[in-house]
Design a protein around this motif. Structure first.
Motif, PDB file in Angstrom:
ATOM      1  N   GLY A 201      36.546  46.196  52.938  1.00 48.62           N
ATOM      2  CA  GLY A 201      37.061  44.858  53.181  1.00 48.62           C
ATOM      3  C   GLY A 201      36.104  43.744  52.818  1.00 48.62           C
ATOM      4  N   LEU A 202      35.084  44.037  52.021  1.00 46.09           N
ATOM      5  CA  LEU A 202      34.092  43.031  51.652  1.00 46.09           C
ATOM      6  C   LEU A 202      34.374  42.502  50.250  1.00 46.09           C
ATOM      7  CD1 LEU A 202      30.863  44.788  52.962  1.00 46.09           C
ATOM      8  CD2 LEU A 202      32.182  42.977  54.083  1.00 46.09           C
ATOM      9  N   PRO A 203      34.323  41.182  50.044  1.00 47.42           N
ATOM     10  CA  PRO A 203      34.558  40.618  48.717  1.00 47.42           C
ATOM     11  C   PRO A 203      33.403  40.931  47.777  1.00 47.42           C
ATOM     12  CG  PRO A 203      33.866  38.893  50.229  1.00 47.42           C
ATOM     13  CD  PRO A 203      34.027  40.138  51.055  1.00 47.42           C
ATOM     14  N   VAL A 204      33.715  41.366  46.557  1.00 53.67           N
ATOM     15  CA  VAL A 204      32.670  41.697  45.586  1.00 53.67           C
ATOM     16  C   VAL A 204      32.823  40.922  44.276  1.00 53.67           C
ATOM     17  CG1 VAL A 204      32.253  44.002  46.530  1.00 53.67           C
ATOM     18  CG2 VAL A 204      33.974  43.698  44.733  1.00 53.67           C
ATOM     19  N   TRP A 205      33.973  40.241  44.085  1.00 51.24           N
ATOM     20  CA  TRP A 205      34.232  39.496  42.853  1.00 51.24           C
ATOM     21  C   TRP A 205      35.275  38.446  43.157  1.00 51.24           C
ATOM     22  CZ3 TRP A 205      38.626  38.484  39.995  1.00 51.24           C
ATOM     23  CH2 TRP A 205      38.487  38.160  38.636  1.00 51.24           C
ATOM     24  N   TYR A 206      35.132  37.268  42.558  1.00 52.27           N
ATOM     25  CA  TYR A 206      36.204  36.280  42.665  1.00 52.27           C
ATOM     26  C   TYR A 206      36.489  35.674  41.300  1.00 52.27           C
ATOM     27  CZ  TYR A 206      32.495  32.665  42.919  1.00 52.27           C
ATOM     28  OH  TYR A 206      31.412  31.857  42.661  1.00 52.27           O
ATOM     29  N   LEU A 207      37.689  35.182  41.137  1.00 52.07           N
ATOM     30  CA  LEU A 207      38.153  34.687  39.843  1.00 52.07           C
ATOM     31  C   LEU A 207      37.425  33.401  39.471  1.00 52.07           C
ATOM     32  CD1 LEU A 207      40.247  34.944  37.530  1.00 52.07           C
ATOM     33  CD2 LEU A 207      41.785  33.542  38.919  1.00 52.07           C
ATOM     34  N   PRO A 208      36.750  33.372  38.305  1.00 54.59           N
ATOM     35  CA  PRO A 208      36.112  32.126  37.852  1.00 54.59           C
ATOM     36  C   PRO A 208      37.162  31.036  37.622  1.00 54.59           C
ATOM     37  CG  PRO A 208      35.383  34.018  36.553  1.00 54.59           C
ATOM     38  CD  PRO A 208      36.548  34.481  37.368  1.00 54.59           C
ATOM     39  N   ASN A 209      36.745  29.802  37.744  1.00 53.22           N
ATOM     40  CA  ASN A 209      37.693  28.692  37.621  1.00 53.22           C
ATOM     41  C   ASN A 209      37.915  28.315  36.152  1.00 53.22           C
ATOM     42  OD1 ASN A 209      39.502  26.840  38.543  1.00 53.22           O
ATOM     43  ND2 ASN A 209      37.981  25.284  39.042  1.00 53.22           N
ATOM     44  N   ILE A 210      38.536  29.226  35.417  1.00 55.68           N
ATOM     45  CA  ILE A 210      38.847  29.020  34.008  1.00 55.68           C
ATOM     46  C   ILE A 210      40.083  28.130  33.909  1.00 55.68           C
ATOM     47  CG2 ILE A 210      39.430  30.176  31.837  1.00 55.68           C
ATOM     48  CD1 ILE A 210      38.346  32.772  33.310  1.00 55.68           C
ATOM     49  N   ASP A 211      40.001  27.037  33.166  1.00 57.16           N
ATOM     50  CA  ASP A 211      41.140  26.123  33.008  1.00 57.16           C
ATOM     51  C   ASP A 211      41.732  25.715  34.356  1.00 57.16           C
ATOM     52  OD1 ASP A 211      40.793  26.450  30.301  1.00 57.16           O
ATOM     53  OD2 ASP A 211      42.449  27.862  30.056  1.00 57.16           O
ATOM     54  N   ASP A 212      40.872  25.651  35.367  1.00 55.59           N
ATOM     55  CA  ASP A 212      41.296  25.255  36.717  1.00 55.59           C
ATOM     56  C   ASP A 212      42.257  26.262  37.352  1.00 55.59           C
ATOM     57  OD1 ASP A 212      40.908  23.424  38.798  1.00 55.59           O
ATOM     58  OD2 ASP A 212      42.747  22.330  38.335  1.00 55.59           O
ATOM     59  N   VAL A 213      42.201  27.546  36.921  1.00 56.96           N
ATOM     60  CA  VAL A 213      43.130  28.544  37.464  1.00 56.96           C
ATOM     61  C   VAL A 213      42.793  28.940  38.895  1.00 56.96           C
ATOM     62  CG1 VAL A 213      43.658  29.498  35.203  1.00 56.96           C
ATOM     63  CG2 VAL A 213      41.823  30.514  36.556  1.00 56.96           C
ATOM     64  N   ALA A 214      41.572  28.645  39.348  1.00 63.53           N
ATOM     65  CA  ALA A 214      41.196  29.044  40.707  1.00 63.53           C
ATOM     66  C   ALA A 214      41.545  27.977  41.735  1.00 63.53           C
ATOM     67  CB  ALA A 214      39.699  29.349  40.771  1.00 63.53           C
ATOM     68  N   ASN A 215      42.215  26.901  41.309  1.00 65.14           N
ATOM     69  CA  ASN A 215      42.581  25.911  42.312  1.00 65.14           C
ATOM     70  C   ASN A 215      43.699  26.442  43.194  1.00 65.14           C
ATOM     71  OD1 ASN A 215      45.291  25.083  41.455  1.00 65.14           O
ATOM     72  ND2 ASN A 215      44.302  24.104  39.712  1.00 65.14           N
ATOM     73  N   GLU A 216      43.906  25.774  44.298  1.00 69.98           N
ATOM     74  CA  GLU A 216      44.811  26.299  45.321  1.00 69.98           C
ATOM     75  C   GLU A 216      46.243  26.422  44.817  1.00 69.98           C
ATOM     76  OE1 GLU A 216      46.110  25.244  49.940  1.00 69.98           O
ATOM     77  OE2 GLU A 216      44.503  24.160  48.938  1.00 69.98           O
ATOM     78  N   ARG A 217      46.650  25.551  43.892  1.00 66.50           N
ATOM     79  CA  ARG A 217      48.041  25.531  43.435  1.00 66.50           C
ATOM     80  C   ARG A 217      48.330  26.582  42.364  1.00 66.50           C
ATOM     81  NH1 ARG A 217      46.064  20.619  43.345  1.00 66.50           N
ATOM     82  NH2 ARG A 217      45.945  20.619  41.069  1.00 66.50           N
ATOM     83  N   ALA A 218      47.294  27.080  41.689  1.00 66.82           N
ATOM     84  CA  ALA A 218      47.515  27.977  40.557  1.00 66.82           C
ATOM     85  C   ALA A 218      48.136  29.305  40.988  1.00 66.82           C
ATOM     86  CB  ALA A 218      46.209  28.228  39.818  1.00 66.82           C
ATOM     87  N   MET A 219      47.700  29.860  42.107  1.00 65.83           N
ATOM     88  CA  MET A 219      48.237  31.101  42.656  1.00 65.83           C
ATOM     89  C   MET A 219      48.422  32.186  41.588  1.00 65.83           C
ATOM     90  SD  MET A 219      50.888  29.515  45.463  1.00 65.83           S
ATOM     91  CE  MET A 219      51.739  31.064  45.632  1.00 65.83           C
ATOM     92  N   PRO A 220      47.334  32.735  41.037  1.00 63.73           N
ATOM     93  CA  PRO A 220      47.436  33.770  40.005  1.00 63.73           C
ATOM     94  C   PRO A 220      48.277  34.959  40.463  1.00 63.73           C
ATOM     95  CG  PRO A 220      45.189  33.001  40.202  1.00 63.73           C
ATOM     96  CD  PRO A 220      45.943  32.407  41.348  1.00 63.73           C
ATOM     97  N   ARG A 221      48.949  35.568  39.515  1.00 60.59           N
ATOM     98  CA  ARG A 221      49.799  36.723  39.804  1.00 60.59           C
ATOM     99  C   ARG A 221      49.460  37.885  38.877  1.00 60.59           C
ATOM    100  NH1 ARG A 221      56.071  35.009  41.035  1.00 60.59           N
ATOM    101  NH2 ARG A 221      55.681  33.955  43.016  1.00 60.59           N
ATOM    102  N   ASP A 222      49.760  39.066  39.379  1.00 62.15           N
ATOM    103  CA  ASP A 222      49.713  40.295  38.573  1.00 62.15           C
ATOM    104  C   ASP A 222      48.323  40.523  37.968  1.00 62.15           C
ATOM    105  OD1 ASP A 222      50.846  42.615  37.531  1.00 62.15           O
ATOM    106  OD2 ASP A 222      51.348  41.637  35.635  1.00 62.15           O
ATOM    107  N   MET A 223      47.283  40.400  38.784  1.00 63.71           N
ATOM    108  CA  MET A 223      45.912  40.620  38.315  1.00 63.71           C
ATOM    109  C   MET A 223      45.624  42.116  38.279  1.00 63.71           C
ATOM    110  SD  MET A 223      42.473  38.881  39.885  1.00 63.71           S
ATOM    111  CE  MET A 223      43.208  37.262  39.687  1.00 63.71           C
ATOM    112  N   LYS A 224      45.183  42.618  37.126  1.00 68.45           N
ATOM    113  CA  LYS A 224      44.963  44.053  36.993  1.00 68.45           C
ATOM    114  C   LYS A 224      44.037  44.340  35.819  1.00 68.45           C
ATOM    115  CE  LYS A 224      49.316  44.256  34.473  1.00 68.45           C
ATOM    116  NZ  LYS A 224      50.770  44.372  34.669  1.00 68.45           N
ATOM    117  N   VAL A 225      43.473  45.551  35.799  1.00 69.37           N
ATOM    118  CA  VAL A 225      42.568  45.980  34.743  1.00 69.37           C
ATOM    119  C   VAL A 225      43.366  46.645  33.631  1.00 69.37           C
ATOM    120  CG1 VAL A 225      40.645  47.510  34.189  1.00 69.37           C
ATOM    121  CG2 VAL A 225      40.627  46.230  36.313  1.00 69.37           C
ATOM    122  N   THR A 226      42.993  46.367  32.390  1.00 69.83           N
ATOM    123  CA  THR A 226      43.677  46.945  31.241  1.00 69.83           C
ATOM    124  C   THR A 226      42.982  48.222  30.779  1.00 69.83           C
ATOM    125  OG1 THR A 226      42.378  45.881  29.491  1.00 69.83           O
ATOM    126  CG2 THR A 226      44.117  44.569  30.505  1.00 69.83           C
TER     127      THR A 226
END
Length: 519
Positions: free
Chosen positions: A154-179
């Protein structure tokens, strides 16, 4: 003899240190959005092994460095993965080369820091673990709308960089996964991205060009990198259904027996609406294939017209919300949440091979098969079964379910229930029980041992792994601290995905150091 060897080694190290400055990672004074770090440096000739030392703080003096060392690990290669303890912290590190004659020579000190992000600050946002069998301790889980990857404690080890302001509260990224090529894909504000572990953008859609050409530049719900190097996503595009073949009283084949009375409303000549669209792009951003949902609904025999709103108008909001491309079988499954249907199409022809779920009939309510309702995240298992997250929206008093379904070999419209698991809200605080089930979102992902990683979506933020014998082996809740109410509350999620072990994470880390690929 040892003197000469030592002199040669020292000269080699001096020359190597210039090369090391060019090859060293993390880069000097870089700010990292992760705690699990790939340290790399130039190889030293005739080196038996290396020792990587990491100290707390931005330091320069030898004594101060030694006093604050928190990690000292040996490596047989000129790269090594280590985990630092905290975000928002400065670190100093160096590597010592241990020669075969036992002598040790240390590199210059290097400096980096881990960034601060409220999303990874466990006093603001947390993943509250409620069960852990220990079976998956080497795994990591992405929680998409939380923008964070957690370890299984339950410990955070990585967070999404703020690319094109995608990490702002309104962006709400979806379907994050490894290829399959060790990158990360996700959707944010209608834009699909592929990035490396350290935040380099490897690919994104040229939406601006699409909009300039009058095309619908918006992606939703799901975005996937294919094994051929292409990308597939869900978009929208204006469509018009021509209903000239469906005159009043004239029904599609096989539906006449279901009519109650002859007073059917006259059909309009056409119907305009926003149609779902599957899109495939090559690595240069060129559209190479597409399939419109309207092509299925306009087919002779379609029941689309009989999907009515209370005022009698046609309900065009079918809400396509996921797809799964079985590249080996060359078929695609598309899920439509609002009509509780899954459509199977042949790729690349686009021919509809099967449709699963209830049908709409004039004058009658659709019959619910009971297998799924308001479903999300359709996929195909290694055994060849369909499986999905069933929000179970048609039954307000029952919890969502995860179901595994077998396609009939004799019929193109029937499924057989193979396995199901009813989700629960065990672990939710008493005052949060009103939100103990999800109403939107949710996902299911089969693991190598047959167990399934489940995300219960929104508003219930429970994420868990359930075995085929229906035991929850790992579970927890994504929560945010409400400073006004002085309590933890569940955080909205859409999907969760998993990195199965440290080896898979290592590939992701080292791939990120290869540099940005050609777009």
């Amino acid at each position: 003899m040892y003197r000469i060897t030592g002199l040669v080694f020292a000269l080699a190290l001096i020359l190597g240190q210039k090369q090391l400055q060019a090859q060293v990672f993390p880069k000097e004074n870089s700010v990292l959005t992760y705690r699990i770090i790939g340290f790399s440096f130039a190889a030293v000739p005739n080196c038996a092994s290396y020792v990587i030392e990491i100290a707390n703080g931005n330091l320069s003096g030898e004594m101060l460095f030694k006093k604050n060392i928190i990690i000292s690990e040996r490596s047989d290669a000129n790269r090594h993965i280590a985990e630092v303890p905290a975000f928002g912290q400065d670190y100093t590190w160096r590597v010592s080369a241990i020669h075969s004659n036992g002598k040790t020579t240390a590199s210059p000190m290097h400096h980096f820091s881990t960034g601060y992000c409220e999303l990874a600050d466990t006093t603001c946002t947390r993943f509250r673990l409620t069960a852990n069998s220990g079976r998956y301790d080497g795994a990591y889980v992405f929680l998409d709308q939380s923008k964070v990857m957690y370890d299984m404690k339950g410990l955070p080890v990585w967070y999404l960089p703020n690319i094109d302001d995608v990490a702002n509260e309104r962006a709400m990224p979806r379907d994050m996964k490894v290829t399959s090529r060790q990158t990360i894909t996700f959707l944010a504000s209608g834009m699909p991205y592929e990035i490396s572990y350290d935040g380099k953008v490897w690919w994104k859609s040229n939406l601006e060009d699409s909009n300039a050409n009058g095309k619908q530049g918006y992606f939703h719900h799901e975005f996937t990198r294919l094994t051929n190097g292409h990308y597939m996503g869900m978009g929208m595009e204006p469509a018009e259904l021509h209903l000239k073949n469906m005159q009043a009283g004239q029904l599609p084949p096989g539906m006449a027996s279901n009519v109650q009375g002859d007073n059917l409303p006259p059909l309009p000549p056409s119907l305009k609406f926003m149609s779902g669209k599957l899109l495939e792009y090559d690595e240069k951003g060129n559209e190479v294939w597409s399939w419109m949902s309207s092509s299925y609904f306009e087919n002779e025999g379609s029941d689309f017209y009989y999907n009515k709103l209370p005022d009698g108008t046609v309900n065009t909001d079918v809400h396509d919300n996921s797809f799964y491309f079985d590249e080996k079988k060359s078929v695609i499954y598309v899920s439509y949440k609002n009509i509780n249907r899954i459509v199977k199409i042949k790729y690349p022809e686009g021919k509809v091979l099967a449709a699963y779920g209830p049908r709409f009939r004039p004058g009658l309510q659709p019959e619910n098969s009971g297998l799924f309702c308001g479903q999300h995240c359709v996929k195909r298992s290694e055994e060849g079964y369909l499986y999905l997250y069933n929000n179970n929206s048609c039954n307000a008093v029952r919890f969502p379910r995860v179901v595994i379904l077998k396609e009939s070999e004799l019929s193109n419209d029937s499924l057989e229930l193979v396995w199901e698991y009813e989700c629960n809200n065990a672990g939710i605080a008493q005052d949060e029980n009103r939100s103990g089930r999800s109403v939107t979102g949710g996902s299911a992902e089969e693991l190598q041992d047959g167990s399934i990683l489940v995300c219960m979506g929104t508003p219930c933020s429970k994420v868990f792994i359930v075995s085929r014998d229906k035991k929850e082996l790992w579970s927890g809740f994504s929560e945010v601290w409400n400073n006004n109410l002085h309590k933890w509350q569940m955080q909205a999620l859409y999907r969760a995905s998993i990195i199965r072990d440290r080896n898979e994470l290592s590939k992701l880390i080292w791939k990120s150091q290869e540099g940005t690929m050609n777009k």
